[in-house]
Design a protein around this motif. Structure first.
Motif, PDB file in Angstrom:
ATOM      1  N   THR A 183     -31.522  21.479  18.036  1.00  0.00           N
ATOM      2  CA  THR A 183     -31.601  20.381  17.073  1.00  0.00           C
ATOM      3  C   THR A 183     -31.431  19.048  17.796  1.00  0.00           C
ATOM      4  O   THR A 183     -30.758  18.962  18.825  1.00  0.00           O
ATOM      5  CB  THR A 183     -30.521  20.504  15.980  1.00  0.00           C
ATOM      6  OG1 THR A 183     -29.225  20.390  16.586  1.00  0.00           O
ATOM      7  CG2 THR A 183     -30.624  21.827  15.240  1.00  0.00           C
ATOM      8  N   THR A 198     -32.093  18.699  11.527  1.00  0.00           N
ATOM      9  CA  THR A 198     -32.691  18.187  12.764  1.00  0.00           C
ATOM     10  C   THR A 198     -33.667  17.061  12.441  1.00  0.00           C
ATOM     11  O   THR A 198     -34.214  16.993  11.334  1.00  0.00           O
ATOM     12  CB  THR A 198     -33.358  19.305  13.594  1.00  0.00           C
ATOM     13  OG1 THR A 198     -33.591  18.820  14.921  1.00  0.00           O
ATOM     14  CG2 THR A 198     -34.661  19.806  12.986  1.00  0.00           C
ATOM     15  N   GLY A 199     -33.845  16.152  13.400  1.00  0.00           N
ATOM     16  CA  GLY A 199     -34.731  15.003  13.211  1.00  0.00           C
ATOM     17  C   GLY A 199     -34.151  13.960  12.269  1.00  0.00           C
ATOM     18  O   GLY A 199     -34.854  13.078  11.784  1.00  0.00           O
ATOM     19  N   GLN A 253     -39.165  17.688  16.476  1.00  0.00           N
ATOM     20  CA  GLN A 253     -40.321  18.478  16.050  1.00  0.00           C
ATOM     21  C   GLN A 253     -40.877  19.316  17.194  1.00  0.00           C
ATOM     22  O   GLN A 253     -41.388  20.412  16.982  1.00  0.00           O
ATOM     23  CB  GLN A 253     -41.400  17.545  15.493  1.00  0.00           C
ATOM     24  CG  GLN A 253     -40.951  16.857  14.210  1.00  0.00           C
ATOM     25  CD  GLN A 253     -41.946  15.793  13.761  1.00  0.00           C
ATOM     26  OE1 GLN A 253     -43.051  16.116  13.349  1.00  0.00           O
ATOM     27  NE2 GLN A 253     -41.551  14.538  13.847  1.00  0.00           N
ATOM     28  N   GLU A 254     -40.739  18.809  18.406  1.00  0.00           N
ATOM     29  CA  GLU A 254     -41.252  19.554  19.563  1.00  0.00           C
ATOM     30  C   GLU A 254     -40.441  20.812  19.844  1.00  0.00           C
ATOM     31  O   GLU A 254     -41.000  21.832  20.255  1.00  0.00           O
ATOM     32  CB  GLU A 254     -41.212  18.670  20.823  1.00  0.00           C
ATOM     33  CG  GLU A 254     -42.283  17.607  20.890  1.00  0.00           C
ATOM     34  CD  GLU A 254     -42.232  16.822  22.205  1.00  0.00           C
ATOM     35  OE1 GLU A 254     -41.668  17.320  23.203  1.00  0.00           O
ATOM     36  OE2 GLU A 254     -42.760  15.691  22.224  1.00  0.00           O
ATOM     37  N   LYS A 257     -36.758  11.753  16.356  1.00  0.00           N
ATOM     38  CA  LYS A 257     -37.606  12.407  15.353  1.00  0.00           C
ATOM     39  C   LYS A 257     -38.741  13.194  15.993  1.00  0.00           C
ATOM     40  O   LYS A 257     -39.089  14.286  15.536  1.00  0.00           O
ATOM     41  CB  LYS A 257     -38.158  11.352  14.389  1.00  0.00           C
ATOM     42  CG  LYS A 257     -37.078  10.742  13.514  1.00  0.00           C
ATOM     43  CD  LYS A 257     -37.645   9.636  12.627  1.00  0.00           C
ATOM     44  CE  LYS A 257     -36.561   9.114  11.681  1.00  0.00           C
ATOM     45  NZ  LYS A 257     -37.090   8.057  10.791  1.00  0.00           N
ATOM     46  N   GLY A 308     -37.787  22.300  17.850  1.00  0.00           N
ATOM     47  CA  GLY A 308     -37.078  22.977  16.769  1.00  0.00           C
ATOM     48  C   GLY A 308     -37.212  24.495  16.806  1.00  0.00           C
ATOM     49  O   GLY A 308     -36.269  25.223  16.511  1.00  0.00           O
TER      50      GLY A 308
END
Length: 247
Positions: free
Chosen positions: A182, A235-236, A174-175, A170, A177
């Protein structure tokens, strides 16, 4: 300059879910498959034969994902030998169980399980991450488990390791994307493999709403989708594939 060859690497790819993933990605995509294994070379070669039968190509590469030095030297040597290779897909599948009640769990069993799942995620992903960022494309798929989502008694170490990888999934998503990379986790429940061969299916099926164990190929279908361009807006995520356990 030689043409770039695109690769997917699957750790723990010699048997079970790992083998099914190698075969499926070979069937569905143009990727060459790098099949990592730790000890069972003949099983890894069988996987390679299945990848070739599926119309793709690949190679086997031996290292223990939990051993940082070994990972680095094996992958660096592979890159040197394949200067035109571009790894776009990383499937962190290698895992280890050392089940037992926590009160009697030796430190070694705790460390080995954490090091393989969580350390393995770091060692392999970190090796390739700068290249993925530079290339502005990638798919990172982390194989976790129902144990990491809901916790499984007798597997405190494995549950902890897989839950940690879920947190890492997760955060990393976020770092990176923005760079079109993904990061997702796939959490299988009870799947028919060597790892579950000793389990009492009759009893366990009562817990599973669809009333059966899953097949490795069903997990591989999901991983192959996440490895493809079709999944670019996911993603995440932690995607459960468990027949409806605890729903």
């Amino acid at each position: 300059m030689a043409a770039t060859k695109k690769y997917a690497i699957v750790t723990g790819g010699s048997r079970g879910i790992g083998r099914a993933i190698c075969k499926k990605i070979a069937e569905d995509t143009d990727y060459h498959i790098v099949i990592n294994y730790h000890s069972n070379e003949s099983a890894a070669l069988e996987t390679l034969a299945e990848v070739r039968a599926a119309g793709s190509d690949g190679e086997i590469i031996k290292f223990d994902v939990g051993n940082a030095e070994e990972v680095k030297s094996a992958l660096a040597a592979w890159e040197e030998k394949n200067p035109d290779a571009l790894v776009e897909v990383i499937v962190n599948n290698a895992g280890l169980t050392r089940d037992g009640l926590f009160m009697w769990m030796p430190l070694q069993d705790w460390n080995d399980v954490i090091q393989t799942s969580l350390g393995g995620f770091y060692n392999v992903t970190n090796f390739f991450i700068q290249k993925l960022l530079h290339n502005r494309y990638g798919r990172i798929i982390n194989m976790v488990s129902v144990s990491g989502v809901k916790g499984t008694p007798g597997q405190t170490n494995y549950s902890a390791a897989k839950a940690a990888v879920i947190g890492a999934t997760k955060a990393l998503a976020q770092e990176i994307g923005k760079r079109n990379i993904t990061v997702n986790a796939v959490a299988p429940g009870f799947i028919n493999t060597d790892m579950t061969a000793e389990m009492d299916q009759k009893e366990l099926k009562k817990m599973i709403p669809v009333n059966r164990f899953g097949e490795a190929e069903e997990v591989a279908d999901l991983v192959s989708f996440l490895a493809s361009k079709k999944s670019s807006y996911i993603t995440g995520e932690v995607i459960n594939i468990n027949g409806g356990i605890y729903s």
